[in-house]
Design a protein around this motif. Structure first.
Motif, mmCIF file in Angstrom:
data_model
loop_
_atom_site.group_PDB
_atom_site.id
_atom_site.type_symbol
_atom_site.label_atom_id
_atom_site.label_comp_id
_atom_site.label_asym_id
_atom_site.label_seq_id
_atom_site.Cartn_x
_atom_site.Cartn_y
_atom_site.Cartn_z
ATOM 1 N N LEU A 20 4.820 13.679 7.825
ATOM 2 C CA LEU A 20 4.152 12.705 6.957
ATOM 3 C C LEU A 20 4.521 12.935 5.500
ATOM 4 C CD1 LEU A 20 1.837 10.631 6.219
ATOM 5 C CD2 LEU A 20 0.284 12.595 6.286
ATOM 6 N N ASP A 153 9.210 9.426 13.490
ATOM 7 C CA ASP A 153 10.446 9.168 12.759
ATOM 8 C C ASP A 153 11.304 8.221 13.593
ATOM 9 O OD1 ASP A 153 12.963 9.218 11.552
ATOM 10 O OD2 ASP A 153 12.713 11.287 10.867
ATOM 11 N N TRP A 320 6.719 6.424 10.031
ATOM 12 C CA TRP A 320 6.084 7.240 8.997
ATOM 13 C C TRP A 320 5.885 6.524 7.665
ATOM 14 C CZ3 TRP A 320 2.917 10.738 10.010
ATOM 15 C CH2 TRP A 320 3.117 11.725 10.963
#
Length: 338
Positions: A20, A153, A320
């Motif tokens: 993150l 991701d 993300w």
């Protein structure tokens, strides 16, 4: 804004919740101290303090970041509250805490009276699924509990450029925490009886040597990220039998790779899959087997391609950058309250 960072050793380079912060460059990372002297001092402090910490998992690295946060008055985010947030509950700066474990496990970690004292010390609590949201909304005002999903991701975990071969479909299982191995073994046994070597059974886990597996299963440990992505892409179906869950890294990774998923309908799983997976009930071997066979029979067809596309499309909702934007909203609330 600062954030405590602890890398979970079994997560891949592009996996795990700490990714993150790759999308929050304005946040300064607080990591465990390095070097022999700092490590020794951390170990000594941990030996003195850990006895008064009731968290079930509180290693020296977590203690070190916890103490750093305690000494700082900056707004802070504790990324793994289940394992880190204890002494820093007394800090003077505002704190956001993310919790990862399902409510049943949180209740096992600490008694109810401790939760009633601990939870209100965080200005903001970040949860990963609606069940956690309900748990913490009973402890603090509901407007202080924020449901912000785990991310993935979507640039590292991507579908194969071409459909994988379907002559020997692969049934893949990944992970170890809160997995229902009883269901997995039973499904493996059924698939092997029916298809023999016509179906490949692969398990990627940290527990390769700690339990018995079906003889037909190939069990892997310590798989590099590139090899794991290749397995996701090759798999005809990801079988994820679970005892409980909030978010699940393996689930998000598989969906991002366009892998059709069969996962147990527990905890927050349906919050992440939506309609993009088949979700048999907990402990139901028959339903899990039927769901896997349904996907296997579609291998190589337009229906299977549609499942792959649906999985990828769903995963893209948890990219993300999108999750980081939601987290910025929580940080802004903390700064406004100062």
């Amino acid at each position: 804004m600062i954030a405590s960072v602890v890398r979970v050793p079994w997560h891949t380079a592009h996996g795990g919740y700490d990714r993150l912060l790759d999308h929050l460059p304005e946040v300064r990372r607080i990591t465990p101290p390095a070097g022999p002297l700092a490590t020794r001092a951390t170990g000594q402090a941990h030996r003195l303090l850990a006895r008064s910490c009731p968290l079930p998992f509180y290693p020296a690295e977590h203690c070190a970041t916890d103490l750093y946060l305690l000494a700082s008055r900056s707004a802070a985010h504790v990324l793994y509250g289940d394992e880190q947030y204890w002494f820093s509950r007394r800090r003077l700066g505002p704190t956001a805490v993310t919790y990862h474990q399902p409510p049943a496990h949180l209740q096992q970690h600490l008694p109810a009276r401790t939760w009633r004292k601990l939870a209100p010390t965080a200005e903001r609590i970040v949860v990963l699924d609606p069940h956690q949201q309900t748990f913490f909304a009973d402890l603090v005002p509901a407007d202080r509990v924020h449901l912000i999903p785990h991310g993935i991701d979507t640039t590292a975990f991507t579908p194969a450029p071409a459909p994988p071969p379907s002559n020997r479909p692969l049934v893949l299982t990944v992970g170890w925490w809160l997995r229902d191995w009883t269901v997995l073994n039973a499904v493996h046994a059924w698939l092997h009886r029916r298809y023999g070597d016509g179906v490949e059974l692969v398990v990627v886990t940290r527990q390769a040597r700690t339990r018995a597996w079906h003889p037909a299963a190939r069990v892997l440990e310590g798989v590099a990220e590139q090899a794991l992505v290749a397995l996701y892409r090759q798999a005809a179906v990801m079988l994820l039998p679970l005892l409980d869950a909030t978010a699940n890294n393996a689930l998000l990774e598989a969906m991002a790779c366009g892998t059709p998923v069969v996962a147990t309908d527990v905890g927050g799983i349906c919050h992440y899959t939506g309609e993009a997976a088949l979700l048999p009930p907990p402990g139901d071997v028959g339903a899990a087997t039927e769901a896997v066979e349904k996907v296997l029979t579609e291998t190589g067809t337009a229906a299977h391609a549609a499942r792959r596309a649906s999985a990828r499309e769903r995963a893209e909702q948890f990219a993300w950058p999108l999750v980081a934007d939601q987290m910025r909203g929580v940080y802004q609330l903390m700064e406004e309250a100062r």
